[in-house]
Design a protein around this motif. Structure first.
Motif, mmCIF file in Angstrom:
data_model
loop_
_atom_site.group_PDB
_atom_site.id
_atom_site.type_symbol
_atom_site.label_atom_id
_atom_site.label_comp_id
_atom_site.label_asym_id
_atom_site.label_seq_id
_atom_site.Cartn_x
_atom_site.Cartn_y
_atom_site.Cartn_z
ATOM 1 N N TYR A 1 8.001 15.200 -1.713
ATOM 2 C CA TYR A 1 6.382 15.673 -2.426
ATOM 3 C C TYR A 1 5.998 14.493 -3.201
ATOM 4 N N GLY A 2 4.665 14.356 -3.221
ATOM 5 C CA GLY A 2 3.996 13.263 -3.924
ATOM 6 C C GLY A 2 3.036 13.869 -4.804
ATOM 7 N N PRO A 3 2.452 13.237 -6.032
ATOM 8 C CA PRO A 3 1.742 13.472 -6.822
ATOM 9 C C PRO A 3 0.434 13.722 -6.379
ATOM 10 N N GLU A 4 -0.480 14.812 -6.800
ATOM 11 C CA GLU A 4 -2.026 15.023 -6.363
ATOM 12 C C GLU A 4 -2.734 13.838 -6.798
ATOM 13 N N ILE A 5 -2.574 13.688 -8.288
ATOM 14 C CA ILE A 5 -3.319 12.556 -9.045
ATOM 15 C C ILE A 5 -2.588 11.332 -8.682
ATOM 16 N N ASP A 6 -2.939 10.495 -8.081
ATOM 17 C CA ASP A 6 -2.467 9.208 -7.577
ATOM 18 C C ASP A 6 -3.234 7.936 -8.030
ATOM 19 N N THR A 7 -2.493 6.922 -7.673
ATOM 20 C CA THR A 7 -3.492 5.625 -7.924
ATOM 21 C C THR A 7 -3.937 4.957 -6.585
ATOM 22 N N TYR B 1 -1.123 3.677 -4.051
ATOM 23 C CA TYR B 1 -0.234 4.630 -3.121
ATOM 24 C C TYR B 1 -1.537 5.134 -2.217
ATOM 25 N N ASN B 2 -2.604 5.501 -2.671
ATOM 26 C CA ASN B 2 -3.539 6.198 -1.628
ATOM 27 C C ASN B 2 -4.211 5.195 -0.579
ATOM 28 N N PHE B 3 -4.230 4.210 -0.984
ATOM 29 C CA PHE B 3 -5.074 3.135 -0.180
ATOM 30 C C PHE B 3 -4.332 1.723 0.086
ATOM 31 N N GLU B 4 -4.108 0.876 -1.085
ATOM 32 C CA GLU B 4 -3.562 -0.472 -0.897
ATOM 33 C C GLU B 4 -2.421 -0.454 0.017
ATOM 34 N N ALA B 5 -1.282 0.082 -0.301
ATOM 35 C CA ALA B 5 -0.062 0.021 0.237
ATOM 36 C C ALA B 5 -0.187 0.557 1.717
ATOM 37 N N LEU B 6 -1.044 1.403 2.118
ATOM 38 C CA LEU B 6 -1.082 2.012 3.204
ATOM 39 C C LEU B 6 -2.203 1.006 4.139
ATOM 40 N N ASN B 7 -2.226 -0.296 3.628
ATOM 41 C CA ASN B 7 -3.114 -1.175 4.541
ATOM 42 C C ASN B 7 -4.430 -0.889 4.418
ATOM 43 N N ILE B 8 -5.035 -0.155 3.179
ATOM 44 C CA ILE B 8 -6.464 0.008 3.155
ATOM 45 C C ILE B 8 -7.021 -0.857 1.679
ATOM 46 N N SER C 1 -0.648 10.841 2.797
ATOM 47 C CA SER C 1 0.205 9.764 3.351
ATOM 48 C C SER C 1 0.792 8.917 2.111
ATOM 49 N N ASP C 2 -0.008 9.192 0.938
ATOM 50 C CA ASP C 2 0.417 8.525 -0.322
ATOM 51 C C ASP C 2 2.024 8.622 -0.557
ATOM 52 N N THR C 3 2.619 9.949 0.168
ATOM 53 C CA THR C 3 3.897 10.238 -0.220
ATOM 54 C C THR C 3 4.912 9.386 0.670
ATOM 55 N N GLN C 4 4.382 8.913 1.829
ATOM 56 C CA GLN C 4 5.292 7.913 2.626
ATOM 57 C C GLN C 4 5.510 6.613 1.706
ATOM 58 N N ILE C 5 4.596 6.234 0.930
ATOM 59 C CA ILE C 5 4.719 5.192 0.220
ATOM 60 C C ILE C 5 5.773 5.505 -0.913
ATOM 61 N N HIS C 6 5.467 6.501 -1.732
ATOM 62 C CA HIS C 6 6.552 6.936 -2.893
ATOM 63 C C HIS C 6 7.813 7.125 -2.330
ATOM 64 N N PHE C 7 8.028 7.780 -1.480
ATOM 65 C CA PHE C 7 9.217 7.868 -0.728
ATOM 66 C C PHE C 7 9.989 6.842 -0.288
ATOM 67 N N MET C 8 9.312 5.975 0.181
ATOM 68 C CA MET C 8 10.014 4.805 0.816
ATOM 69 C C MET C 8 10.436 3.734 -0.335
ATOM 70 N N GLU C 9 9.557 3.853 -1.365
ATOM 71 C CA GLU C 9 9.798 2.861 -2.610
ATOM 72 C C GLU C 9 11.091 3.166 -3.234
ATOM 73 N N SER C 10 11.232 4.613 -3.301
ATOM 74 C CA SER C 10 12.582 5.014 -3.949
ATOM 75 C C SER C 10 13.739 5.323 -2.709
ATOM 76 N N HIS C 11 13.717 5.178 -1.761
ATOM 77 C CA HIS C 11 14.901 5.406 -0.784
ATOM 78 C C HIS C 11 15.015 4.522 0.138
ATOM 79 N N ASP C 12 16.283 3.957 0.582
ATOM 80 C CA ASP C 12 16.376 3.031 1.783
ATOM 81 C C ASP C 12 16.250 3.581 2.960
#
Ligand code: PHE
Length: 339
Positions: A130-136, A139-146, A172-183
């Motif tokens: 699960y990821g946050p609905e209020i995000d930065t 996570y929502n754009f930059e790390a997803l190559n936007i 898709s923000d949750t992809q980043i949150h999850f990969m940041e905290s899991h190998d």
């Protein structure tokens, strides 16, 4: 009209009043006053006795007395059954009666579809994230190559809370949150609510739900992506549906595709819902772009992966043939009871 006839008339009027008493919720007292009151119908008949001949009088008197006692007995019986008087109330409660059944609720169609989709992927070995609905923006754009001035930001009209804080436009923000905290390896699905500043219509609403999928491991192929999603579509829409993948573009996947299923309404013959194409678009997907791996410090030389995302409302609309997305949000029980 003779007194005898009048007696008969009062008698039958009384019976009619009695019958309508329960249906019209009239009160026993009104009837009592109408017939037995000081100026009531029975009293007025007694007044007329004065004009009856001597011979007839005993006979008439008897008939009238009979009417009076008949009416009062019936009114008394009614009165005793009338439990509107507070102090008698308790005696008339039957504690052994079964209670009225409680109105049964039902699970919201969006929750039902969400659960169904979740269970398909859980069977395939995915776990929940699960990821946050209020995000930065990150996570929502930059790390997803936007990046900030990327035209893809216009694809999703965003509700900003401040310059860099926003309501997420996709899961898709949750992809980043999850990969940041899991190998790696990673195999997750991430359901949740997303927001877009769009005009409200039968097709779009300012909030909706998505479910995201992410699989990262060594040597993941596009064929695995296709196989997984084809299996998923057949589980959700039935074994007979066909799938096809069309090339598409998402900044965070390369290559990217959109998956269609053969139209479940017209069996691909062409109808209004599939716009005569025989196909329904159901999700976006692709192989995770190496830039995304870099943003979460995964080595893109070593790890590969695929991702996909789909709208729950769209799935529910297709599955249940709902034509207006707003029906999911206005809480009308006539709609909700049907599921
Ligand atoms: N996030 C995309 C959208 O909201 C869907 C998507 C997810 C596409 C993952 C590719 C991979 O439209």
């Amino acid at each position: 009209m003779s007194i005898t006839d009048q007696i008969q008339q009062v008698r039958s009027e009384f019976q009619t009043d009695l019958k309508s008493l329960s249906s019209e919720n009239g009160s026993v007292d009104t009837i009592r006053i109408k017939y037995l009151g000081r100026k009531g119908l029975v009293a007025s008949l007694f007044v007329q006795m004065g004009s009856v001949s001597k011979e007839e009088r005993p006979h008439m008197g008897q008939a009238l007395n009979e009417l009076k006692s008949e009416i009062s007995t019936q009114i008394d019986t009614l009165g005793s059954g009338d439990n509107s008087q507070g102090e008698n109330r308790e005696e008339f409660i039957d504690y052994t009666l079964p209670s009225d059944p409680l109105p049964a609720g039902s699970i919201h169609p969006l929750s039902q579809v969400m659960e169904e989709i979740k269970s398909i992927f859980l069977r395939l070995g995915f776990s929940m994230a699960y990821g946050p609905e209020i995000d930065t923006e990150f996570y929502n754009f930059e790390a997803l190559n936007i990046p900030r001035h990327h035209p893809a930001r216009d694809m999703q009209d965003t509700f900003y809370i401040s310059e860099s804080v926003l309501l997420r436009t996709h899961t898709s923000d949750t992809q980043i949150h999850f990969m940041e905290s899991h190998d790696p390896p990673v195999r997750i699905i991430a359901p949740g609510r997303v927001y877009r500043n769009e005009d409200i219509s039968v097709r779009s609403y300012c909030l909706f739900h998505q479910i995201e999928g992410l699989y990262v491991d060594k040597g993941v192929t596009f064929a695995e992506l296709k196989g997984t999603l084809d299996y998923f579509a057949k589980e959700l829409f039935g074994k007979k549906v066909k799938t096809r993948f069309r090339p598409s573009y998402f900044p965070f996947t390369e290559p990217s595709a959109e998956m269609d299923v053969s139209c479940i309404f017209c069996k691909s013959k062409g109808c209004n819902i599939c716009k005569k194409t025989g196909w329904l678009e159901i999700l976006g997907c692709g192989m995770v772009d190496p830039e995304v791996f870099k943003a979460v410090q995964y080595n893109p030389e070593k790890w590969t992966g695929y991702a996909f995302g789909m709208g729950i409302e769209r799935m529910a609309m297709l599955k249940y043939g709902v034509e207006d997305i707003r029906l999911f949000y206005n809480g009308d029980v006539r709609f909700l009871r049907q599921f």
